[in-house]
Design an enzyme around this catalytic site. Structure first.
Site, PDB file in Angstrom:
ATOM      1  N   LYS A 282     -36.676   5.029 -23.065  1.00  0.00           N
ATOM      2  CA  LYS A 282     -38.048   4.599 -23.325  1.00  0.00           C
ATOM      3  C   LYS A 282     -38.976   5.798 -23.489  1.00  0.00           C
ATOM      4  CE  LYS A 282     -41.950   1.854 -21.749  1.00  0.00           C
ATOM      5  NZ  LYS A 282     -42.540   0.977 -20.739  1.00  0.00           N
TER       6      LYS A 282
ATOM      7  N   ASP B 288     -46.249  -6.722 -14.546  1.00  0.00           N
ATOM      8  CA  ASP B 288     -46.136  -7.175 -15.937  1.00  0.00           C
ATOM      9  C   ASP B 288     -44.877  -8.031 -16.111  1.00  0.00           C
ATOM     10  OD1 ASP B 288     -47.034  -7.454 -18.518  1.00  0.00           O
ATOM     11  OD2 ASP B 288     -46.171  -5.576 -19.239  1.00  0.00           O
TER      12      ASP B 288
END
Length: 426
Positions: free
Chosen positions: A161, A263
């Protein structure tokens, strides 16, 4: 005569290719509170600038601290070779990104072999693993960054990422969170393998999960990947719900420091080949210091999953994740996205609000997904699961506050019992 001869390049010079490092480090670096463009010059670029009259200027920056025009590098770097400048720049990023703090932890952990440690990767390793971040290796993109598929020389496949930004004021939190997450060993949490701190924004390396996201399976017709079939039957959906609840319960109460994800959503739930759920993407997560139950923090998350209580108070607790889990439970039962576009009203409707109203008005069957609505006996069980979802997302119309009557641990136990009940019925 010897002084007048052209200098012949040495063997070592001939072996050094021109490194167009402006392509590698053409982004911004925070220096002194301002954003400046890094410009590491290749030899060919240096020769071009010399011919065009550009030079190192130091007047406005003060003597030796001058910099090459168009560059944020100190003047003393300009005389160094491109390779040395690259090494210095990597070191600078490494220190800015908390590398020294992480190294100190790794040194201490060497004497504790039972503790899993986070690995530090070099930027070259990750570039080679992703074929220099080729677009064909992109697994997913979001507002915070891009995830690439990477293959190391050992043929190990990972997910890499690259975030878009990094909050320098939270570097200590970032390193501590990485240390805690690297020690997490739960079958329903994506494993953090390591990081690279030699780039402007740290890069994270996770285990590779093969079967896409839960959201891509629930909303296949809305997904970029149209080839994914909707194969999630009721029993499978409830199993996934129980696994998500178990992972969140573990993060909230069983790690060395409680972790609030912040999240939780279907696009951050990955599925492996056996459709085992894995909670992923901890970029927004926060550690809760021992002895505390809440933090006051800036708003962060995804619309549709955000806890209204957190919106009003900015006080972050594990109930924020519990609310998001309730929304996911509603998604699993309805197959709908957290924000629904109403064709009649030409407006967007919040799934949590719509779901609660359908349960209260006893018209749940209208919004259930086709693969969930079954015979009467199973429907009664589905109503019980819907009641749990309502319990987690219900908003009192008079007081305007939310009530999270339970925890993810209790939800996991309840859903597991429902799965057994459905097995007996079917």
């Amino acid at each position: 005569m010897s002084e007048m001869r052209d200098r012949r390049p040495s063997t070592s010079d001939a072996r050094q290719p021109d490194l167009d490092l402006t392509l590698l480090f053409g982004s911004t670096v925070s220096a002194g509170g301002e954003s400046e463009r890094v410009c590491v010059l290749s030899r060919s670029e240096e020769r071009r600038r010399k011919r065009s009259g550009q030079r190192c200027v130091g007047d406005q920056f003060g003597g030796d601290e001058g910099r090459l025009e168009g560059s944020s590098l100190p003047r003393r770097w300009c005389g160094a070779s491109p390779r040395k400048r690259l090494i210095k720049l990597k070191r600078r990023f490494f220190e800015q990104n908390g590398g020294i703090l992480l190294q100190q932890h790794l040194n201490l952990s060497r004497h504790k072999p039972a503790i899993e440690v986070i690995k530090i990767y070099s930027s070259e390793e990750l570039k080679k693993a992703t074929n220099y971040y080729d677009n064909s290796n992109i697994l997913g993109q979001g507002a915070n960054g891009t995830v690439y598929k990477g293959v190391f020389r050992s043929n190990k496949i990972v997910a890499i990422k690259r975030s878009k930004t990094c909050d320098r004021s939270q570097i200590g939190e970032f390193i501590n969170k990485g240390i805690v997450l690297s020690q997490v060993n739960h079958r329903n949490v994506v494993k953090l393998l390591g990081c690279c701190l030699e780039t402007e924004v740290p890069v994270l390396v996770y285990e590779f999960i093969t079967n896409g996201t839960l959201g891509s399976h629930l909303h296949a017709n809305r997904s970029l990947n149209q080839s994914l079939p909707i194969t999630l039957k009721l029993q499978m959906r409830l199993k996934i719900a129980a696994e998500i609840a178990g992972a969140l319960a573990y993060l909230h109460s069983e790690t060395c420091m409680p972790i609030i994800h912040r999240d939780v959503k279907t696009s951050n739930i990955l599925l492996d080949d056996n459709f085992t759920a894995k909670v992923a993407d901890f970029g927004a997560s926060r550690l809760i210091p021992l002895g505390q139950t809440q933090l006051t923090t800036l708003l962060q998350g995804t619309i549709g999953y955000l806890d209204p209580e957190f919106l009003y108070s900015s006080e972050l607790t594990d109930k924020s994740d519990v609310y998001s889990f309730g929304v996911i439970l509603a998604e699993l039962l309805t197959g709908k996205t957290p924000l629904i576009f109403d064709e009649g009203r030409k407006s967007t409707v919040n799934l949590a609000v719509y779901f609660v109203s359908c349960v209260e008005e006893e018209c749940l069957h209208k919004i259930l997904d086709d693969q969930v609505a079954m015979e009467d006996e199973v429907f009664e069980v589905v109503k019980q699961v819907a009641g749990v979802a309502v319990m987690y997302v219900f908003k009192d119309k008079k007081g305007g506050t939310t009530y999270h009557e339970g925890s993810c641990s209790r939800a996991r136990s309840f859903v597991q019992n429902v799965i057994l009940l459905i097995k007996n019925i079917t």
